[in-house]
Design a protein around this motif. Sequence first.
Motif, PDB file in Angstrom:
ATOM      1  N   VAL A  14       0.841  -1.185   0.000  1.00 38.98           N
ATOM      2  CA  VAL A  14       0.000   0.000   0.000  1.00 38.98           C
ATOM      3  C   VAL A  14       0.884   1.246   0.000  1.00 38.98           C
ATOM      4  O   VAL A  14       1.978   1.243   0.549  1.00 38.98           O
ATOM      5  CB  VAL A  14      -0.977  -0.020   1.206  1.00 38.98           C
ATOM      6  CG1 VAL A  14      -0.233   0.011   2.507  1.00 38.98           C
ATOM      7  CG2 VAL A  14      -1.980   1.088   1.132  1.00 38.98           C
ATOM      8  N   GLY A  15       0.382   2.274  -0.638  1.00 37.48           N
ATOM      9  CA  GLY A  15       1.117   3.534  -0.691  1.00 37.48           C
ATOM     10  C   GLY A  15       0.162   4.678  -0.918  1.00 37.48           C
ATOM     11  O   GLY A  15      -1.051   4.534  -0.774  1.00 37.48           O
ATOM     12  N   PHE A  16       0.715   5.806  -1.261  1.00 35.17           N
ATOM     13  CA  PHE A  16      -0.088   6.992  -1.484  1.00 35.17           C
ATOM     14  C   PHE A  16       0.034   7.459  -2.927  1.00 35.17           C
ATOM     15  O   PHE A  16       1.067   7.294  -3.560  1.00 35.17           O
ATOM     16  CB  PHE A  16       0.353   8.131  -0.563  1.00 35.17           C
ATOM     17  CG  PHE A  16       0.051   7.880   0.887  1.00 35.17           C
ATOM     18  CD1 PHE A  16      -1.248   7.972   1.361  1.00 35.17           C
ATOM     19  CD2 PHE A  16       1.055   7.555   1.771  1.00 35.17           C
ATOM     20  CE1 PHE A  16      -1.535   7.749   2.691  1.00 35.17           C
ATOM     21  CE2 PHE A  16       0.781   7.330   3.110  1.00 35.17           C
ATOM     22  CZ  PHE A  16      -0.515   7.428   3.571  1.00 35.17           C
ATOM     23  N   ILE A  17      -1.039   8.051  -3.421  1.00 38.57           N
ATOM     24  CA  ILE A  17      -1.056   8.704  -4.726  1.00 38.57           C
ATOM     25  C   ILE A  17      -1.242  10.189  -4.460  1.00 38.57           C
ATOM     26  O   ILE A  17      -2.074  10.564  -3.637  1.00 38.57           O
ATOM     27  CB  ILE A  17      -2.227   8.189  -5.592  1.00 38.57           C
ATOM     28  CG1 ILE A  17      -2.101   6.694  -5.833  1.00 38.57           C
ATOM     29  CG2 ILE A  17      -2.303   8.932  -6.911  1.00 38.57           C
ATOM     30  CD1 ILE A  17      -3.291   6.103  -6.558  1.00 38.57           C
ATOM     31  N   GLU A  18      -0.499  11.020  -5.157  1.00 38.14           N
ATOM     32  CA  GLU A  18      -0.581  12.476  -5.034  1.00 38.14           C
ATOM     33  C   GLU A  18      -0.034  12.957  -3.685  1.00 38.14           C
ATOM     34  O   GLU A  18       0.455  12.181  -2.888  1.00 38.14           O
ATOM     35  CB  GLU A  18      -2.009  12.988  -5.258  1.00 38.14           C
ATOM     36  CG  GLU A  18      -2.590  12.684  -6.609  1.00 38.14           C
ATOM     37  CD  GLU A  18      -1.895  13.367  -7.770  1.00 38.14           C
ATOM     38  OE1 GLU A  18      -1.270  14.421  -7.556  1.00 38.14           O
ATOM     39  OE2 GLU A  18      -1.985  12.866  -8.881  1.00 38.14           O
ATOM     40  N   ASN A  19      -0.134  14.243  -3.446  1.00 37.55           N
ATOM     41  CA  ASN A  19       0.326  14.869  -2.206  1.00 37.55           C
ATOM     42  C   ASN A  19      -0.693  15.893  -1.738  1.00 37.55           C
ATOM     43  O   ASN A  19      -1.574  16.301  -2.480  1.00 37.55           O
ATOM     44  CB  ASN A  19       1.675  15.574  -2.421  1.00 37.55           C
ATOM     45  CG  ASN A  19       2.801  14.602  -2.616  1.00 37.55           C
ATOM     46  OD1 ASN A  19       2.898  13.619  -1.892  1.00 37.55           O
ATOM     47  ND2 ASN A  19       3.651  14.863  -3.603  1.00 37.55           N
ATOM     48  N   GLY A  20      -0.548  16.314  -0.487  1.00 31.42           N
ATOM     49  CA  GLY A  20      -1.416  17.353   0.058  1.00 31.42           C
ATOM     50  C   GLY A  20      -2.833  16.878   0.273  1.00 31.42           C
ATOM     51  O   GLY A  20      -3.081  15.731   0.630  1.00 31.42           O
ATOM     52  N   HIS A  21      -3.788  17.773   0.036  1.00 34.13           N
ATOM     53  CA  HIS A  21      -5.190  17.471   0.309  1.00 34.13           C
ATOM     54  C   HIS A  21      -5.807  16.482  -0.684  1.00 34.13           C
ATOM     55  O   HIS A  21      -6.895  15.976  -0.452  1.00 34.13           O
ATOM     56  CB  HIS A  21      -6.017  18.761   0.358  1.00 34.13           C
ATOM     57  CG  HIS A  21      -6.197  19.406  -0.975  1.00 34.13           C
ATOM     58  ND1 HIS A  21      -5.211  20.155  -1.572  1.00 34.13           N
ATOM     59  CD2 HIS A  21      -7.246  19.398  -1.823  1.00 34.13           C
ATOM     60  CE1 HIS A  21      -5.650  20.583  -2.741  1.00 34.13           C
ATOM     61  NE2 HIS A  21      -6.877  20.143  -2.924  1.00 34.13           N
ATOM     62  N   VAL A  22      -5.136  16.191  -1.777  1.00 33.64           N
ATOM     63  CA  VAL A  22      -5.658  15.241  -2.758  1.00 33.64           C
ATOM     64  C   VAL A  22      -5.019  13.858  -2.625  1.00 33.64           C
ATOM     65  O   VAL A  22      -5.256  12.983  -3.451  1.00 33.64           O
ATOM     66  CB  VAL A  22      -5.479  15.761  -4.205  1.00 33.64           C
ATOM     67  CG1 VAL A  22      -6.321  16.994  -4.440  1.00 33.64           C
ATOM     68  CG2 VAL A  22      -4.029  16.012  -4.516  1.00 33.64           C
ATOM     69  N   ARG A  23      -4.225  13.649  -1.566  1.00 38.11           N
ATOM     70  CA  ARG A  23      -3.547  12.363  -1.375  1.00 38.11           C
ATOM     71  C   ARG A  23      -4.569  11.260  -1.131  1.00 38.11           C
ATOM     72  O   ARG A  23      -5.526  11.434  -0.397  1.00 38.11           O
ATOM     73  CB  ARG A  23      -2.593  12.428  -0.194  1.00 38.11           C
ATOM     74  CG  ARG A  23      -1.803  11.152  -0.080  1.00 38.11           C
ATOM     75  CD  ARG A  23      -0.954  10.978   1.122  1.00 38.11           C
ATOM     76  NE  ARG A  23      -0.244  12.107   1.615  1.00 38.11           N
ATOM     77  CZ  ARG A  23       0.844  11.996   2.358  1.00 38.11           C
ATOM     78  NH1 ARG A  23       1.314  10.817   2.660  1.00 38.11           N
ATOM     79  NH2 ARG A  23       1.435  13.067   2.819  1.00 38.11           N
ATOM     80  N   GLU A  24      -4.349  10.119  -1.774  1.00 35.36           N
ATOM     81  CA  GLU A  24      -5.224   8.968  -1.625  1.00 35.36           C
ATOM     82  C   GLU A  24      -4.402   7.722  -1.344  1.00 35.36           C
ATOM     83  O   GLU A  24      -3.265   7.610  -1.769  1.00 35.36           O
ATOM     84  CB  GLU A  24      -6.037   8.731  -2.902  1.00 35.36           C
ATOM     85  CG  GLU A  24      -7.030   9.805  -3.206  1.00 35.36           C
ATOM     86  CD  GLU A  24      -7.875   9.480  -4.421  1.00 35.36           C
ATOM     87  OE1 GLU A  24      -7.956   8.289  -4.793  1.00 35.36           O
ATOM     88  OE2 GLU A  24      -8.444  10.405  -4.987  1.00 35.36           O
ATOM     89  N   SER A  34     -11.252   4.438   8.006  1.00 38.39           N
ATOM     90  CA  SER A  34     -11.692   3.222   7.306  1.00 38.39           C
ATOM     91  C   SER A  34     -11.455   3.296   5.803  1.00 38.39           C
ATOM     92  O   SER A  34     -11.953   2.468   5.052  1.00 38.39           O
ATOM     93  CB  SER A  34     -13.161   2.905   7.579  1.00 38.39           C
ATOM     94  OG  SER A  34     -13.369   2.700   8.943  1.00 38.39           O
ATOM     95  N   TYR A  35     -10.693   4.280   5.352  1.00 40.65           N
ATOM     96  CA  TYR A  35     -10.433   4.407   3.922  1.00 40.65           C
ATOM     97  C   TYR A  35      -9.520   3.298   3.422  1.00 40.65           C
ATOM     98  O   TYR A  35      -9.619   2.881   2.272  1.00 40.65           O
ATOM     99  CB  TYR A  35      -9.834   5.782   3.604  1.00 40.65           C
ATOM    100  CG  TYR A  35      -9.772   6.054   2.124  1.00 40.65           C
ATOM    101  CD1 TYR A  35     -10.912   6.451   1.433  1.00 40.65           C
ATOM    102  CD2 TYR A  35      -8.607   5.875   1.406  1.00 40.65           C
ATOM    103  CE1 TYR A  35     -10.879   6.680   0.071  1.00 40.65           C
ATOM    104  CE2 TYR A  35      -8.561   6.099   0.045  1.00 40.65           C
ATOM    105  CZ  TYR A  35      -9.699   6.501  -0.619  1.00 40.65           C
ATOM    106  OH  TYR A  35      -9.663   6.717  -1.963  1.00 40.65           O
TER     107      TYR A  35
END
Length: 87
Positions: A13-23, A48-49
């Motif tokens: 698992v990781g993150f996509i994007e940065n800041g307030h749009v990070r998912e 729970s995301y």
Amino acid sequence: MRYCDEVKGKRAVGFIENGHVREISFIPEIAAKECWDCQECFTLCPTSYAQAAYFLAEALAFPGRRKKEGATRGRKGTAWRASPPFR
């Protein structure tokens, strides 16, 4: 999500994007093998995301199929079953 990488060493698992749009994003190929038995990130995520992102990744990797409840990776007879159609 650092737990998956640093503690478990799975890197599923990781993150996509940065800041307030990070998912949160699961890597389907790794998540299909590693996350089915673990799922420890679900309890660590306050929103729970992580659970929602995992099931989305699973659905995209294996459309129309789910693992049987209680099935574990590597057990004989573990099969995928078709999900009921949405109506």
